[in-house]
Design an enzyme around this catalytic site. Structure first.
Site, mmCIF file in Angstrom:
data_model
loop_
_atom_site.group_PDB
_atom_site.id
_atom_site.type_symbol
_atom_site.label_atom_id
_atom_site.label_comp_id
_atom_site.label_asym_id
_atom_site.label_seq_id
_atom_site.Cartn_x
_atom_site.Cartn_y
_atom_site.Cartn_z
ATOM 1 N N HIS A 1 45.409 52.388 35.008
ATOM 2 C CA HIS A 1 45.000 51.989 36.364
ATOM 3 C C HIS A 1 45.059 53.176 37.334
ATOM 4 O O HIS A 1 46.107 53.446 37.910
ATOM 5 C CB HIS A 1 45.935 50.896 36.893
ATOM 6 C CG HIS A 1 45.764 49.575 36.217
ATOM 7 N ND1 HIS A 1 44.895 48.610 36.666
ATOM 8 C CD2 HIS A 1 46.342 49.070 35.106
ATOM 9 C CE1 HIS A 1 44.946 47.564 35.871
ATOM 10 N NE2 HIS A 1 45.822 47.812 34.909
ATOM 11 N N ASP B 1 41.698 41.772 66.693
ATOM 12 C CA ASP B 1 40.371 41.545 66.129
ATOM 13 C C ASP B 1 39.347 41.155 67.191
ATOM 14 O O ASP B 1 38.266 41.740 67.268
ATOM 15 C CB ASP B 1 40.434 40.471 65.030
ATOM 16 C CG ASP B 1 41.453 40.815 63.949
ATOM 17 O OD1 ASP B 1 41.787 42.008 63.824
ATOM 18 O OD2 ASP B 1 41.935 39.904 63.260
ATOM 19 N N CYS C 1 41.025 49.295 32.801
ATOM 20 C CA CYS C 1 41.767 48.254 32.101
ATOM 21 C C CYS C 1 40.830 47.170 31.560
ATOM 22 O O CYS C 1 40.072 47.432 30.638
ATOM 23 C CB CYS C 1 42.861 47.682 33.018
ATOM 24 S SG CYS C 1 44.075 46.727 32.103
ATOM 25 N N TYR C 2 40.816 45.971 32.148
ATOM 26 C CA TYR C 2 39.883 44.954 31.657
ATOM 27 C C TYR C 2 38.446 45.471 31.778
ATOM 28 O O TYR C 2 37.609 45.246 30.906
ATOM 29 C CB TYR C 2 40.048 43.651 32.455
ATOM 30 C CG TYR C 2 39.276 42.488 31.873
ATOM 31 C CD1 TYR C 2 39.835 41.699 30.889
ATOM 32 C CD2 TYR C 2 37.973 42.209 32.305
ATOM 33 C CE1 TYR C 2 39.118 40.650 30.334
ATOM 34 C CE2 TYR C 2 37.255 41.162 31.765
ATOM 35 C CZ TYR C 2 37.828 40.378 30.784
ATOM 36 O OH TYR C 2 37.131 39.343 30.228
ATOM 37 N N GLY D 1 42.029 43.036 35.099
ATOM 38 C CA GLY D 1 42.135 41.585 35.223
ATOM 39 C C GLY D 1 43.098 41.081 34.175
ATOM 40 O O GLY D 1 43.379 41.786 33.199
ATOM 41 N N LYS E 1 42.497 45.206 57.938
ATOM 42 C CA LYS E 1 43.170 45.255 59.243
ATOM 43 C C LYS E 1 43.364 46.680 59.779
ATOM 44 O O LYS E 1 43.109 46.955 60.948
ATOM 45 C CB LYS E 1 44.537 44.568 59.124
ATOM 46 C CG LYS E 1 45.194 44.285 60.450
ATOM 47 C CD LYS E 1 44.571 43.063 61.070
ATOM 48 C CE LYS E 1 45.206 42.666 62.370
ATOM 49 N NZ LYS E 1 44.697 41.368 62.818
ATOM 50 N N GLU F 1 44.043 53.221 40.245
ATOM 51 C CA GLU F 1 44.181 52.742 41.634
ATOM 52 C C GLU F 1 45.637 52.562 42.055
ATOM 53 O O GLU F 1 45.920 52.434 43.236
ATOM 54 C CB GLU F 1 43.396 51.434 41.839
ATOM 55 C CG GLU F 1 44.008 50.167 41.257
ATOM 56 C CD GLU F 1 43.701 49.935 39.778
ATOM 57 O OE1 GLU F 1 43.428 50.908 39.061
ATOM 58 O OE2 GLU F 1 43.759 48.765 39.351
#
Ligand code: XMP
Length: 531
Positions: free
Chosen positions: A171, A229, A84-85, A57, A376, A173
């Site tokens: 990070h 959808d 991180c944060y 963050g 999606k 990710e």
């Protein structure tokens, strides 16, 4: 929402981070859900997660409005991984210290890690990671030890394996962290012992069972547009409750060539649902007659759509078939972006989502939104698992107001005919172009594939010559863009031979057209659609 046996909660400490982490976890076939970082320990316990991940963050942990975390969360006995944060907040909450360092660390960094940490299992002792921080953990909490460092960051990773608490300053990710996905795997499977049960085939079974249980013997209605959808929701509900589902397809006459027929074919032949095709073409033509202002077109089309839909709902009721539920194709980004709901599970009756206008007086439905926790591409995978044809599953975005906003100026039957025919050629040629790229790269959305493509009909005529005759006819504008989310887009750098073929085919095959132009504007400053 489909209940899998296990779920990972991602605490979001800053908008863009949570989504990415949730995606990475789901890529490993473990269900994960984003929760606001101020959720209480009791709320967490009620959600029965298997593990927690604390995101990064933008704040500094000591800033005045810095987001904090309920300390009791660390006493729930759940494995926790912080980035991180999330790393820093874990440190300060558990009694460690974070200091403001003179030198920040942004971008790639070389990590030196210790042998023996479960988090780095199977990764080299030196590896590249992605850093983005100024503050850094200065002292680890009691019971923790440091497991990795970089030149400027003495606590690049820490852990307390006895309590299954792990965290990294970098990070994992982001793709630039070389072994990020391995680190995540090590946590999910090595530390937490989770199974990879978030697979589409498993999900179809659990989701249909859930819908069946919720609906009981009641009736469900769905506004089917033919888009991905709503089609996936229709296929899912059809599998769950068969003829208790009524799909209402409002045909406003502004769909692309062949589309109404395709939708009807799929939902009457392939899925045996109660399908109502509302032929509203003439009513729409009357309402739009002479209307040139784009917003006015949109308003008329949107309002009439719901009038048509609710009229059918009321006819069903009057015919003695009361409808209790309205099924909708709301997907996860709709919810995340509107910030509409906090911690999952609660169903709002009416929400801010753009799909739904308030119900008219005297009309009430409970909502069924089985895709409200799907991204999606997961919706597409689910569609394939349900047996929907690829032309629906990979359908490109198409605006609700349809071709009316691709005809500049007033809509008329003659213009609609021209646009439908020209657009069919554009789609045929660019579908084939995308298919070639797919075969070459193995990726559906490779770098140069077109994301959205269509024809636009401007309200002008120009002079041309065909045979030996002067023509005074319409131009067609080709719009083809590369994008990932429609927020920004770039015009597609299509090969000249592809452009040439589209142009010559349109002029040769569509009566009333003597010229083709290519829109080479990105978004911004233009938009994807012309109106
Ligand atoms: P613009 O033109 O704003 O479009 O760049 C962004 C994306 O949204 C689609 N679009 C719509 N979709 N209802 C929809 O469901 C609408 O009224 C609408 N208007 C634009 C557009 O096709 C593009 O993908």
């Amino acid at each position: 929402m489909a209940q899998t046996t296990q779920k990972v909660l991602v605490f979001d400490f800053g908008a863009q981070y949570g989504q990415l982490i949730a995606r990475r976890v789901r890529d490993l076939h473990v269900y994960s859900e984003i929760v606001p970082c101020d959720i209480s320990a009791d709320e967490v316990r009620a959600m029965e997660p298997s593990a927690l991940i604390l995101s990064g963050g933008p704040a500094s942990v000591y800033a005045e409005d810095a987001p904090s975390i309920d300390p009791a969360i660390f006493d729930l006995g759940l494995p926790v991984l912080g980035f991180c944060y999330g790393h820093q907040i874990m440190a300060v909450t558990l009694g460690g210290e974070v200091a403001h360092s003179e030198v920040g660390e942004y971008g790639p960094a070389t990590l030196a890690c210790d042998n023996g940490s479960a988090l780095f299992e199977g990764t080299p002792m030196e590896q590249t990671v992605w850093m983005s921080h100024r503050d850094a953990v200065d002292r680890v909490p009691e019971g923790f030890h440091v497991t990795a460092r970089t030149e400027v960051c003495p606590v690049a990773a820490m852990e307390c394996p006895e309590r299954k608490l792990y965290s990294t300053q970098f990070h994992p990710e982001v793709r630039h962290t070389e072994y990020g996905q391995q680190i995540l795997k090590n946590f999910l499977f090595g530390v937490c012992g989770l199974a990879q049960d978030w697979t589409m085939d498993n999900l179809v079974e659990t989701m249909t069972a859930e819908i069946r249980e919720k609906v009981g013997g009641d009736r469900v209605i769905l506004a089917l547009s033919g888009g991905v959808d709503s089609s996936v929701v229709a296929a899912l509900c059809s599998r769950a409750i068969g003829k208790q589902l009524t799909c209402v397809f409002v045909n406003h006459g502004l769909l692309r060539k062949g589309e109404p027929e395709q939708v009807e074919e799929v939902f009457t032949k392939q899925f045996d649902v109660d399908f109502i095709h509302v032929h509203a073409e003439e009513r729409y033509a009357k309402l739009l007659d002479g209307v040139t202002e784009p917003e006015e077109k949109r308003r008329i089309i949107g309002t009439q759509f719901w009038e048509e839909f609710f009229a059918v709902a009321q006819q069903l009721e009057e015919g003695g078939r009361p409808v209790t539920y309205l099924a909708q194709g709301t997907i996860y980004p709709d919810i995340i972006e509107s910030g509409a709901r906090k911690t999952g599970g609660k169903t709002a009756t009416i929400k801010s989502h753009h799909n739904l206008i308030p119900f008219p007086e005297g009309v009430h439905f409970d909502l069924i939104e089985p895709l409200d926790h799907f991204f999606k591409d997961e919706v597409r995978e689910l569609g394939l698992a349900l047996g929907l044809p690829e032309h629906i599953v990979y359908r490109q975005p198409f605006p609700g107001p349809g071709l009316a906003i691709r005809i500049i100026g007033a809509v008329s039957p003659e213009k609609l005919e021209i646009l439908k025919n020209a657009d069919a050629i554009v789609r045929e040629e660019l579908d084939a172009y995308n298919q070639r790229l797919f075969e070459e790269t193995g990726e559906r959305n490779s770098e140069h594939s077109c994301w959205q493509y269509f024809a636009v009909l401007p309200d002008i005529k120009s002079v041309g010559v065909m045979g030996d005759e002067r023509t005074y006819a319409r131009p067609v504008i080709l719009r083809a863009v590369e994008s990932s989310d429609a927020m920004t887009a770039d015009w597609a750098k299509l090969p000249y031979d592809v452009l040439a073929k589209i142009s010559s085919r349109i002029v040769a095959e569509v009566p009333g057209v003597n010229r083709v132009a290519y829109d080479i504007t990105s978004k911004p400053p233009a938009t994807i659609e012309w109106e």
